[in-house]
Write a protein that holds these residues in place. Sequence first.
Motif, PDB file in Angstrom:
ATOM      1  N   SER A 298       7.400  20.179  -8.848  1.00 49.05           N
ATOM      2  CA  SER A 298       6.128  19.697  -9.363  1.00 49.05           C
ATOM      3  C   SER A 298       6.154  18.181  -9.480  1.00 49.05           C
ATOM      4  CB  SER A 298       5.817  20.322 -10.732  1.00 49.05           C
ATOM      5  OG  SER A 298       6.817  20.002 -11.676  1.00 49.05           O
ATOM      6  N   GLY A 299       4.981  17.595  -9.519  1.00 50.50           N
ATOM      7  CA  GLY A 299       4.862  16.148  -9.630  1.00 50.50           C
ATOM      8  C   GLY A 299       3.446  15.729  -9.302  1.00 50.50           C
ATOM      9  N   GLU A 300       3.211  14.430  -9.270  1.00 50.43           N
ATOM     10  CA  GLU A 300       1.911  13.928  -8.861  1.00 50.43           C
ATOM     11  C   GLU A 300       1.679  14.265  -7.395  1.00 50.43           C
ATOM     12  OE1 GLU A 300       0.836   9.912 -10.966  1.00 50.43           O
ATOM     13  OE2 GLU A 300       2.957   9.886 -10.430  1.00 50.43           O
ATOM     14  N   GLY A 301       0.425  14.568  -7.061  1.00 45.87           N
ATOM     15  CA  GLY A 301       0.125  14.998  -5.703  1.00 45.87           C
ATOM     16  C   GLY A 301       0.552  14.011  -4.643  1.00 45.87           C
ATOM     17  N   HIS A 302       0.312  12.724  -4.877  1.00 45.75           N
ATOM     18  CA  HIS A 302       0.649  11.730  -3.851  1.00 45.75           C
ATOM     19  C   HIS A 302       2.155  11.615  -3.674  1.00 45.75           C
ATOM     20  CE1 HIS A 302       1.880   8.344  -6.520  1.00 45.75           C
ATOM     21  NE2 HIS A 302       1.067   8.910  -7.379  1.00 45.75           N
ATOM     22  N   ARG A 303       2.927  11.813  -4.746  1.00 47.40           N
ATOM     23  CA  ARG A 303       4.387  11.769  -4.622  1.00 47.40           C
ATOM     24  C   ARG A 303       4.920  12.998  -3.880  1.00 47.40           C
ATOM     25  NH1 ARG A 303       6.861   7.788  -7.311  1.00 47.40           N
ATOM     26  NH2 ARG A 303       5.656   6.629  -8.873  1.00 47.40           N
ATOM     27  N   LEU A 304       4.332  14.143  -4.159  1.00 51.92           N
ATOM     28  CA  LEU A 304       4.714  15.347  -3.430  1.00 51.92           C
ATOM     29  C   LEU A 304       4.434  15.188  -1.940  1.00 51.92           C
ATOM     30  CD1 LEU A 304       3.272  17.921  -5.964  1.00 51.92           C
ATOM     31  CD2 LEU A 304       5.694  17.762  -5.337  1.00 51.92           C
ATOM     32  N   LEU A 305       3.254  14.668  -1.605  1.00 55.27           N
ATOM     33  CA  LEU A 305       2.915  14.474  -0.197  1.00 55.27           C
ATOM     34  C   LEU A 305       3.818  13.430   0.437  1.00 55.27           C
ATOM     35  CD1 LEU A 305       1.111  15.179   2.184  1.00 55.27           C
ATOM     36  CD2 LEU A 305      -0.523  13.461   1.375  1.00 55.27           C
ATOM     37  N   GLY A 306       4.125  12.356  -0.306  1.00 52.64           N
ATOM     38  CA  GLY A 306       5.039  11.351   0.223  1.00 52.64           C
ATOM     39  C   GLY A 306       6.401  11.926   0.545  1.00 52.64           C
ATOM     40  N   TRP A 307       6.897  12.828  -0.308  1.00 56.01           N
ATOM     41  CA  TRP A 307       8.187  13.490  -0.043  1.00 56.01           C
ATOM     42  C   TRP A 307       8.088  14.409   1.171  1.00 56.01           C
ATOM     43  CZ3 TRP A 307       9.376  18.881  -1.507  1.00 56.01           C
ATOM     44  CH2 TRP A 307      10.689  19.234  -1.181  1.00 56.01           C
ATOM     45  N   LEU A 308       7.052  15.228   1.216  1.00 53.05           N
ATOM     46  CA  LEU A 308       6.890  16.158   2.331  1.00 53.05           C
ATOM     47  C   LEU A 308       6.697  15.422   3.657  1.00 53.05           C
ATOM     48  CD1 LEU A 308       4.548  18.730   0.575  1.00 53.05           C
ATOM     49  CD2 LEU A 308       6.914  19.144   1.281  1.00 53.05           C
ATOM     50  N   ALA A 309       6.117  14.216   3.582  1.00 54.18           N
ATOM     51  CA  ALA A 309       5.889  13.416   4.787  1.00 54.18           C
ATOM     52  C   ALA A 309       7.098  12.580   5.179  1.00 54.18           C
ATOM     53  CB  ALA A 309       4.687  12.493   4.574  1.00 54.18           C
ATOM     54  N   GLY A 310       8.192  12.686   4.423  1.00 51.19           N
ATOM     55  CA  GLY A 310       9.389  11.920   4.744  1.00 51.19           C
ATOM     56  C   GLY A 310       9.284  10.459   4.392  1.00 51.19           C
ATOM     57  N   ARG A 311       8.345  10.105   3.510  1.00 54.95           N
ATOM     58  CA  ARG A 311       8.152   8.701   3.136  1.00 54.95           C
ATOM     59  C   ARG A 311       8.728   8.363   1.767  1.00 54.95           C
ATOM     60  NH1 ARG A 311       6.052   9.854   8.126  1.00 54.95           N
ATOM     61  NH2 ARG A 311       5.248   7.918   9.066  1.00 54.95           N
TER      62      ARG A 311
ATOM     63  N   TYR B 131       0.871  -1.178   0.000  1.00 52.44           N
ATOM     64  CA  TYR B 131       0.000   0.000   0.000  1.00 52.44           C
ATOM     65  C   TYR B 131       0.908   1.227   0.000  1.00 52.44           C
ATOM     66  CZ  TYR B 131      -4.080   2.909   1.241  1.00 52.44           C
ATOM     67  OH  TYR B 131      -5.104   3.831   1.251  1.00 52.44           O
ATOM     68  N   GLY B 132       0.955   1.935  -1.130  1.00 49.81           N
ATOM     69  CA  GLY B 132       1.858   3.072  -1.265  1.00 49.81           C
ATOM     70  C   GLY B 132       1.122   4.381  -1.417  1.00 49.81           C
ATOM     71  N   THR B 133       1.870   5.436  -1.698  1.00 43.00           N
ATOM     72  CA  THR B 133       1.251   6.754  -1.844  1.00 43.00           C
ATOM     73  C   THR B 133       0.251   6.781  -2.998  1.00 43.00           C
ATOM     74  OG1 THR B 133       3.021   7.584  -3.285  1.00 43.00           O
ATOM     75  CG2 THR B 133       3.310   7.888  -0.911  1.00 43.00           C
ATOM     76  N   GLY B 134       0.477   5.949  -4.009  1.00 45.72           N
ATOM     77  CA  GLY B 134      -0.459   5.891  -5.121  1.00 45.72           C
ATOM     78  C   GLY B 134      -1.824   5.358  -4.727  1.00 45.72           C
ATOM     79  N   ASN B 135      -1.916   4.711  -3.564  1.00 38.93           N
ATOM     80  CA  ASN B 135      -3.196   4.223  -3.058  1.00 38.93           C
ATOM     81  C   ASN B 135      -3.919   5.267  -2.220  1.00 38.93           C
ATOM     82  OD1 ASN B 135      -1.242   1.490  -2.877  1.00 38.93           O
ATOM     83  ND2 ASN B 135      -3.229   1.209  -3.848  1.00 38.93           N
ATOM     84  N   TRP B 136      -3.238   6.353  -1.880  1.00 39.87           N
ATOM     85  CA  TRP B 136      -3.887   7.385  -1.072  1.00 39.87           C
ATOM     86  C   TRP B 136      -5.020   8.032  -1.857  1.00 39.87           C
ATOM     87  CZ3 TRP B 136       1.111  10.246   0.970  1.00 39.87           C
ATOM     88  CH2 TRP B 136       1.672   9.485   2.006  1.00 39.87           C
ATOM     89  N   PRO B 137      -6.194   8.167  -1.256  1.00 39.87           N
ATOM     90  CA  PRO B 137      -7.321   8.804  -1.960  1.00 39.87           C
ATOM     91  C   PRO B 137      -7.008  10.255  -2.311  1.00 39.87           C
ATOM     92  CG  PRO B 137      -8.070   7.625   0.006  1.00 39.87           C
ATOM     93  CD  PRO B 137      -6.579   7.673   0.080  1.00 39.87           C
ATOM     94  N   ASP B 138      -7.490  10.704  -3.491  1.00 42.89           N
ATOM     95  CA  ASP B 138      -7.209  12.064  -3.937  1.00 42.89           C
ATOM     96  C   ASP B 138      -7.691  13.107  -2.942  1.00 42.89           C
ATOM     97  OD1 ASP B 138      -5.979  11.218  -6.232  1.00 42.89           O
ATOM     98  OD2 ASP B 138      -7.639  11.722  -7.584  1.00 42.89           O
ATOM     99  N   ARG B 139      -8.841  12.882  -2.304  1.00 39.21           N
ATOM    100  CA  ARG B 139      -9.364  13.891  -1.379  1.00 39.21           C
ATOM    101  C   ARG B 139      -8.451  14.028  -0.172  1.00 39.21           C
ATOM    102  NH1 ARG B 139     -15.133  15.449   1.205  1.00 39.21           N
ATOM    103  NH2 ARG B 139     -15.187  13.439   2.249  1.00 39.21           N
TER     104      ARG B 139
END
Length: 257
Positions: free
Chosen positions: A208-221, A158-166
């Motif tokens: 810039s990038g896909e939202g889930h990848r940006l959040l994964g980076w900002l979250a240290g994941r 289960y990775g960042t790509g599974n995170w719901p868009d909302r």
Amino acid sequence: MSGAPASGAAARGYVEDVVRSGGRLVRSAAGLSGEELRAPTGLAAWTRGHVLAHVRHSVDAYVWLLRLARTGREPGPRADAAALAAAVERDAVLPAGRLAALLRDALDRFTAEARTTPDPAWDRLVPALAGWRHPAWYLLLRCLREVETHHMDLAVGYGTGNWPDRYVRWALDDTLGTLRAQGFPLASVTAGDLGRRWSLAAEGPSVSGEGHRLLGWLAGRLPAEGLVVDGPAEPLPRPPAWPQPPLPGWGRVTAAP
């Protein structure tokens, strides 16, 4: 806060998000073998059992805070950080089925409490254990973040790509609003797949990038590799420990030391 509900009534829509996210996490937990449960994760000194026990007790804390918002009175003693850490160590060695059941029960209590919380109570300020305050509706977002982030930490596919868009949208709004207030040295962040762009600082690189990848980076994941950087990119600023209290926010329970 940007990206968050404007009222308690608006927050109710996030209850079902928590139900769906929690259900996915419980199913992953129940499918682990004893050996898999004891395997290490990317979180220092924590096994999968520690991660699941941590989520369970965090959700219990959110139930406590919802009841405080409803009545204005503390619903019994509140566990401090040391007690919570001890509870996580205790539960981390439970069998997977038992731990999954405890997690499911905690999530069921939280969503049942949320579904019956009256509208006025959602806007009442409650104290986070770290000393900052927020409206009770923010507990829905905290719970969603807890479940989604730590589901990824289990490393069960289960990775960042599974995170719901909302979830990704509000978490980026929340995180980048805080970083902007802190003067974090990024000029802008763009999530093209979400159609969103955030301006942060007058100087610095743009990412810039896909939202889930940006959040994964900002979250240290996730590492920054795969993100597109425009401007002075060496090195990219390192995001601070995540999550942080939202800024601008609702203040602290007591004055900062």
